[in-house]
Design an enzyme around this catalytic site. Structure first.
Site, PDB file in Angstrom:
ATOM      1  N   ARG A  28      32.988  27.997  45.273  1.00 56.86           N
ATOM      2  CA  ARG A  28      34.112  27.319  45.874  1.00 56.86           C
ATOM      3  C   ARG A  28      34.576  27.469  47.226  1.00 56.86           C
ATOM      4  NH1 ARG A  28      37.001  25.300  41.458  1.00 56.86           N
ATOM      5  NH2 ARG A  28      38.731  24.892  42.948  1.00 56.86           N
ATOM      6  N   CYS A  58      38.029  27.094  47.831  1.00 58.24           N
ATOM      7  CA  CYS A  58      38.413  28.452  47.527  1.00 58.24           C
ATOM      8  C   CYS A  58      38.596  28.710  46.236  1.00 58.24           C
ATOM      9  CB  CYS A  58      39.765  28.448  48.143  1.00 58.24           C
ATOM     10  SG  CYS A  58      39.871  28.180  49.932  1.00 58.24           S
ATOM     11  N   ASN A 105      44.985  28.046  47.582  1.00 58.51           N
ATOM     12  CA  ASN A 105      43.829  27.022  47.712  1.00 58.51           C
ATOM     13  C   ASN A 105      44.584  25.628  47.768  1.00 58.51           C
ATOM     14  OD1 ASN A 105      41.713  25.238  47.170  1.00 58.51           O
ATOM     15  ND2 ASN A 105      41.663  25.722  45.058  1.00 58.51           N
ATOM     16  N   TRP A 107      37.027  28.864  51.573  1.00 60.81           N
ATOM     17  CA  TRP A 107      36.469  27.709  52.444  1.00 60.81           C
ATOM     18  C   TRP A 107      37.311  27.543  53.604  1.00 60.81           C
ATOM     19  CZ3 TRP A 107      37.268  22.557  53.531  1.00 60.81           C
ATOM     20  CH2 TRP A 107      35.886  21.883  54.015  1.00 60.81           C
ATOM     21  N   HIS A 137      14.058  -3.579  59.740  1.00 59.24           N
ATOM     22  CA  HIS A 137      15.222  -4.115  60.737  1.00 59.24           C
ATOM     23  C   HIS A 137      15.567  -3.364  61.933  1.00 59.24           C
ATOM     24  CE1 HIS A 137      15.160  -7.637  58.372  1.00 59.24           C
ATOM     25  NE2 HIS A 137      14.934  -7.004  57.244  1.00 59.24           N
ATOM     26  N   LYS A 175      32.168  23.358  46.553  1.00 60.78           N
ATOM     27  CA  LYS A 175      31.911  22.763  45.172  1.00 60.78           C
ATOM     28  C   LYS A 175      32.880  21.635  44.811  1.00 60.78           C
ATOM     29  CE  LYS A 175      29.812  22.069  41.339  1.00 60.78           C
ATOM     30  NZ  LYS A 175      28.491  21.432  41.497  1.00 60.78           N
TER      31      LYS A 175
HETATM   32  C1  F6R Z   1      26.455  16.761  46.090  1.00 67.07           C
HETATM   33  C2  F6R Z   1      27.765  17.088  45.960  1.00 67.07           C
HETATM   34  C3  F6R Z   1      28.841  16.483  46.478  1.00 67.07           C
HETATM   35  C4  F6R Z   1      29.733  15.843  45.245  1.00 67.07           C
HETATM   36  C5  F6R Z   1      30.902  15.163  45.757  1.00 67.07           C
HETATM   37  C6  F6R Z   1      32.172  14.869  44.555  1.00 67.07           C
HETATM   38  O1  F6R Z   1      25.476  17.393  45.556  1.00 67.07           O
HETATM   39  O2  F6R Z   1      27.884  17.917  45.031  1.00 67.07           O
HETATM   40  O3  F6R Z   1      28.351  15.248  47.025  1.00 67.07           O
HETATM   41  O4  F6R Z   1      29.325  15.039  44.437  1.00 67.07           O
HETATM   42  O5  F6R Z   1      31.726  16.225  46.663  1.00 67.07           O
HETATM   43  O6  F6R Z   1      32.270  15.926  43.935  1.00 67.07           O
HETATM   44  P1  F6R Z   1      32.998  15.669  42.436  1.00 67.07           P
HETATM   45  O7  F6R Z   1      31.765  15.024  41.583  1.00 67.07           O
HETATM   46  O8  F6R Z   1      33.269  17.204  41.680  1.00 67.07           O
HETATM   47  O9  F6R Z   1      34.245  14.690  42.520  1.00 67.07           O
END
Ligand code: F6R
Length: 589
Positions: free
Chosen positions: A29, A2, A100, A74, A490, A584
């Site tokens: 976001r 969000c 949010n 979101w 495996h 994000k």
């Molecule tokens: C993959 C991706 C996610 C983040 C994960 C952690 O491209 O962006 O897997 O890596 O949600 O996010 P952060 O790094 O912000 O803690």
């Protein structure tokens, strides 16, 4: 998870359009729906425009005005519908709320409000907040009503309220990020800086327990618990406007992949004092635990291999699987929490637990002003600049380069490590020429209709397969399954048929021959072998040749996955900057 953006005193008297533009910068976001509320001086209630779907090139018909507040969603509670889109209004339509987070106790709060005859239009937890504020403001000031309401909400939340009567935006933070931007006579509130970077880089990141009131006369900061005003000490960020723009690239993702040619070598301007102090502790026998989620957890795993190379037994534990192992943490443990955003709920939970058990917390982060930054004892800021594409690329490689440098410091080879990282930047720059891209685009075309792709790698190339596969899955929605080279036989080898694409990630290292043997076994079952390696081999049907960078070859191998995911995604009609269902920063459990 969000995006929030609001403005007070819009210079052009076009606050709705300003908010719309800013929300477009925050769309990463959440992109289930978007909405804007505005105070129109000619009307006696708040005007709202909200829609499902991505904000994309959307326009708004809202009237002119100087104050507006908007949101990109979101979805958590309530499906993706116009009614569930934020902002949400109270019964009088003089209070608009955006949010949010998740209000964990919203059902019980809602029941109390229903008894008092409040009318609900949506299924969201957020609408409860608007009605609660309305109810409390019958006997209290709007500031008190909002603070009291906020204290009733369980869970991690940030709320922003547009109040018609006081012509102010009032926001409270507990767990979800909020930042104010201080322009010349214009004031901004956002979940992240890119929303207003065009206007100002003078900011204040709210702490948990902070509230702000933005009005004509400026910004006031408060402690929610006591209601008392606090001193607001702003900071100037060194971010530039182009950091939040595409700069001629068709997508942020592609821009950020290319930015790695600069952001990887930039990690050598690391704070040496910090790194040396940390390496002394590691040398003296501190336990090392690396944690993070998704891509960051693969960075943790890759770093574990780098630590093993220097004889240190580090643990890599995904934050969402941290708890069973937390009992092994004590005061002589260093926990490296790896995160682009510094706001990932699962990572924060792991860190809080580790802190409780006495561990020293090192945040390896990219974004600024995050919760993780505040929780950490030491911040290793990797300095990759704003990462706008939802899919993480440059933050990951900068985190990995930073942690690689740490491992060189532990063996007193930091200068040598820096030379290698600077050279890595130079070699990658030469390698990523038109020819390399043409080869990748042609491979992407060949794989365009595939539904399943397999990947194998061993040792440091094993975490590389995890990250490579994640990039393909997120960006193109092709099912990509990574394995350690040894594991495939495996069981999963049953899935290999004639023509099944199988990537083989390799370096010129001690396990190269073993990996090639695994490739031969797949090839014997008809698999199409695509080598991603700095050498040729008869086992490869196709080779994406990466530069031979010794133990750093893995960076180039991963960048192949980023680019391939990008070109596959574009070819298959996906939006590489905003993959479906993703946000994000995942600020909910
Ligand atoms: C993959 C991706 C996610 C983040 C994960 C952690 O491209 O962006 O897997 O890596 O949600 O996010 P952060 O790094 O912000 O803690």
């Amino acid at each position: 998870m969000c995006g929030i953006f609001g403005i007070i005193n819009d210079k052009k008297n076009q606050a709705a359009n300003t908010v719309l533009d800013g929300l477009k910068k925050l769309e990463y976001r959440g992109y289930d729906s978007w909405g804007i509320s505005i105070i129109d001086e000619g009307k006696n209630q708040i005007q709202v425009d909200k829609h499902i779907g991505k904000i994309g090139e959307a326009k708004t018909n809202l009237p002119p005005g100087k104050i507006a507040l908007g949101h990109t969603r979101w979805a958590t509670h309530g499906g993706v519908t116009d009614n569930n889109a934020h902002p949400h209004l109270d019964c009088t339509k003089k209070i608009a709320v955006i949010h949010n987070g998740i209000v964990e106790n919203y059902q019980e709060l809602k029941e109390e409000l229903l008894v008092k005859d409040h009318k609900f239009i949506s299924e969201t937890d957020t609408e409860v907040i608007a009605h609660l504020i309305e109810e409390k403001s019958k006997s209290k000031s709007i500031k008190e009503a909002i603070f009291e309401t906020f204290k009733l909400l369980r869970g991690s939340n940030a709320i922003a309220v547009l109040d018609f009567t006081s012509q102010a935006i009032i926001a409270c933070r507990n767990g979800s990020p909020l930042v104010v931007g201080i322009g010349s006579d214009q004031y901004f509130l956002a979940s992240d800086v890119p929303a207003f970077l065009k206007e100002t880089n003078k900011v204040y990141f709210l702490n948990d327990g902070d509230a702000v009131i933005l009005s004509n006369s400026g910004i006031k900061l408060f402690n929610i618990e006591t209601g008392k005003e606090k001193n607001l000490i702003s900071q100037i960020l060194d971010w530039k406007l182009e950091d939040a723009e595409k700069n001629g690239f068709p997508h942020f993702l592609l821009k950020e992949i290319y930015e790695q040619l600069k952001t990887i070598p930039k990690t050598t301007s690391i704070n040496e004092k910090q790194i040396k102090e940390l390496s002394e502790k590691i040398k003296s026998g501190y336990k090392v635990i690396l944690t993070g989620c998704g891509t960051a957890s693969y960075c943790a795993l890759a770093t574990k291999y780098f630590f093993a190379q220097i004889g240190i037994d580090a643990q890599a534990i995904p934050s969402y699987e941290f708890m069973p192992f937390s009992k092994f943490i004590d005061e002589k443990t260093i926990v490296f929490a790896i995160s682009q955003s510094g706001e990932t709920a699962d990572t924060l939970i792991a860190v809080k637990e580790a802190k409780k058990r006495g561990a020293e917390i090192i945040a390896v982060i990219n974004a600024r002003g995050s919760t993780l930054e505040r929780l950490a004892d030491t911040v290793l800021s990797v300095g990759a600049g704003p990462e706008i594409a939802v899919v993480s690329t440059k933050a990951f490689t900068s985190q990995l380069a930073t942690l690689y440098l740490l491992t060189t410091a532990v063996t007193d080879r930091l200068e040598e490590g820096k030379v290698k990282i600077i050279n890595l930047g130079k070699v990658l720059t030469k390698w990523l020429d038109v020819q390399s891209i043409k080869r990748l685009v042609s491979l992407a075309k060949r794989l365009m209709d595939e539904e399943h792709i397999y990947l194998i790698g061993k040792h440091i190339n094993y975490p590389a397969t995890l990250e490579f596969a994640l990039k393909i899955k997120e960006t193109s929605y092709v099912h990509a399954e990574p394995f350690s080279a040894g594991e495939l036989k495996h069981g999963v080898i049953t899935l290999i048929q004639k023509g099944t694409p199988c990537f083989v990630l390799a370096s010129n290292d001690e396990v190269k021959d073993e990996v090639l043997s695994s490739a031969a076994e797949i090839k014997a079952r008809g698999g199409l072998i695509i080598g991603v390696a700095p050498f040729e081999s008869n086992e490869f049907d196709v080779l994406i040749k990466t530069p031979d960078l010794g133990d750093l070859t893995v960076f180039a191998n991963i960048i192949v996955g980023q680019l391939l995911g990008y070109y596959l995604g574009v070819g298959r009609g996906a939006d590489p900057d905003k993959p479906r269902n993703l946000a994000k920063s995942v600020t909910v459990k």
